[in-house]
Design a protein around this motif. Sequence first.
Motif, PDB file in Angstrom:
ATOM      1  N   VAL A  23     -10.251   5.686  14.584  1.00  0.00           N
ATOM      2  CA  VAL A  23      -9.175   6.073  13.658  1.00  0.00           C
ATOM      3  C   VAL A  23      -9.383   5.346  12.343  1.00  0.00           C
ATOM      4  O   VAL A  23      -9.630   4.147  12.332  1.00  0.00           O
ATOM      5  CB  VAL A  23      -7.787   5.680  14.227  1.00  0.00           C
TER       6      VAL A  23
ATOM      7  N   ASN B 217      -1.818   7.131  16.059  1.00  0.00           N
ATOM      8  CA  ASN B 217      -3.070   6.354  16.032  1.00  0.00           C
ATOM      9  C   ASN B 217      -3.349   5.639  17.355  1.00  0.00           C
ATOM     10  O   ASN B 217      -4.490   5.698  17.855  1.00  0.00           O
ATOM     11  CB  ASN B 217      -3.067   5.349  14.881  1.00  0.00           C
TER      12      ASN B 217
ATOM     13  N   ASN C  25      -4.501   1.669   6.336  1.00  0.00           N
ATOM     14  CA  ASN C  25      -5.280   1.957   7.543  1.00  0.00           C
ATOM     15  C   ASN C  25      -6.394   0.935   7.805  1.00  0.00           C
ATOM     16  O   ASN C  25      -7.247   1.168   8.654  1.00  0.00           O
ATOM     17  CB  ASN C  25      -5.866   3.373   7.540  1.00  0.00           C
TER      18      ASN C  25
ATOM     19  N   VAL D 252      -4.776  -0.114  12.164  1.00  0.00           N
ATOM     20  CA  VAL D 252      -4.496   1.275  12.539  1.00  0.00           C
ATOM     21  C   VAL D 252      -3.203   1.426  13.328  1.00  0.00           C
ATOM     22  O   VAL D 252      -2.663   2.533  13.401  1.00  0.00           O
ATOM     23  CB  VAL D 252      -5.681   1.902  13.328  1.00  0.00           C
ATOM     24  N   SER D 253      -2.705   0.341  13.917  1.00  0.00           N
ATOM     25  CA  SER D 253      -1.526   0.529  14.763  1.00  0.00           C
ATOM     26  C   SER D 253      -0.698  -0.750  14.884  1.00  0.00           C
ATOM     27  O   SER D 253      -1.155  -1.849  14.555  1.00  0.00           O
ATOM     28  CB  SER D 253      -1.940   1.011  16.160  1.00  0.00           C
TER      29      SER D 253
END
Length: 458
Positions: free
Chosen positions: A458, A368, A304, A307-308
Amino acid sequence: MRFDCVISGGLCVTASDTFRADIGILDEKIAAIGTHLSGERTIDATGKYVMPGAVDTHTHLEMPFGGTVSKDDFETGTIAAAYGGTTSIVDFCIQGKGQSLQDALDAWRAKAEGKAVLDYGFHIAITDMTGSVLDEMQTMIDAGCPSFKVFMVYDFRVSDTVLMQALIQARDHGGLVCVHAENNDAVTYLINKHLSEGKTDPRYHALSRPPLVEGEATGRACKLAQITGGPLFVVHLTCESALQEVVRARANGASVMAETCPQYLLLSDANYDEPDFGGAKYVMSPPLRPRENQEPLWKGLASNDLVSVATDHCPFDFNGQKDMGRDNFAKIPNGAPGIEPRLALMHEFGVNAGRFDINRLVAVCATNPAKAFGMYPQKGALAIGADADIVVFDPELKVTLSTATLHENVDYTPYEGVEVTGFPVATLSRGEVVCMNGRLEAKPGRGRFIKRGKPRFV
Ligand code: URP
Ligand code: ZN
Ligand code: ZN
């Protein structure tokens, strides 16, 4: 109760859980998660995953760039996205010189209306900041476009002062500033140096924008986020040096998030050496990196720190567009296609390769990005009350990616010949089957503007 549609017998996968259940859909929403549900239409998902539709928060459809326009429009681009299991996109609305943000948004909404098969939102790319544009940021946030992009490079770049002003506005009004982080002076110096030495091949695009150029600008943007307390989202992060800056900022409590894209995880600067000007297919900014950057990015996704995963889909034909730069790499339109195979690539090289589990796939490709960009839980959630944006994914289906079978409106794919095991077989948007088993069922124009809310950290 009889539902409009039931997806039965699948293995439901969310960002946190995996469970066997039927999904009942009523009036465009997920209305029940249970057993023995019945509906007007039943989609048998036995042996398949049932996941929230993927959310792609970085696309460039019908975008003018360098004297040409990206090839997919909102019809072809969203159709290709749907075949790949994506159900929402957030595209970049680019402010023209002297243009108000409202006029820019109206123009981009007009491009999408009547064409998109999926729901869509817009980031507002600020290219000409003035006092009134700064004030307009709040109007955009209230209009459902709470995220902005600023470029630290290109002719339409912003100064550090403007980046700080944008961060402060976002902080005060519930917005988020996305940044394209490259050091403009270093890039300009290196481009001029290479061209003056007669080095015009596509590989010099990458050599003019080395990782440190991105690392420096990413670090600067992160520090400006820390100084102002403004929320920052680093788009298309490509390399370890930039990742380290994000990790440091997050450890220091800054409101900083970052995404990467499949091309930076899977392709490398070796692609620029493809013969016959083939390297032009990979000219994008920031460019593809030496392979040793890939594993840190994969680890960042698993932990993480990233996040995406978004696509930065920005397709230009090899013949007729990329070849505008045959004699000068600086004239090759920047961008590459990828809106369709994202979920399958992340499943193959993330989940099947053991780098993360299926729940993390859902987190980075759907939940996310929906949270970070103010769409959750309407989008990115397999939960009662959420929009019935659902992908049925066959984890055993073997597909060889190819321009011949993908639906992107462009004459090449960077993933030609790549074999994946696992591919979407049905994509539903607000309960309507958009495509199933290779057949398009939905009509262009059914997609709606997503009025987004407050971005979440996030
Ligand atoms: O080369 C790229 N990435 N083209 C799209 C525009 C951008 O900077 O994201
Ligand atoms: Zn960018
Ligand atoms: Zn982009």
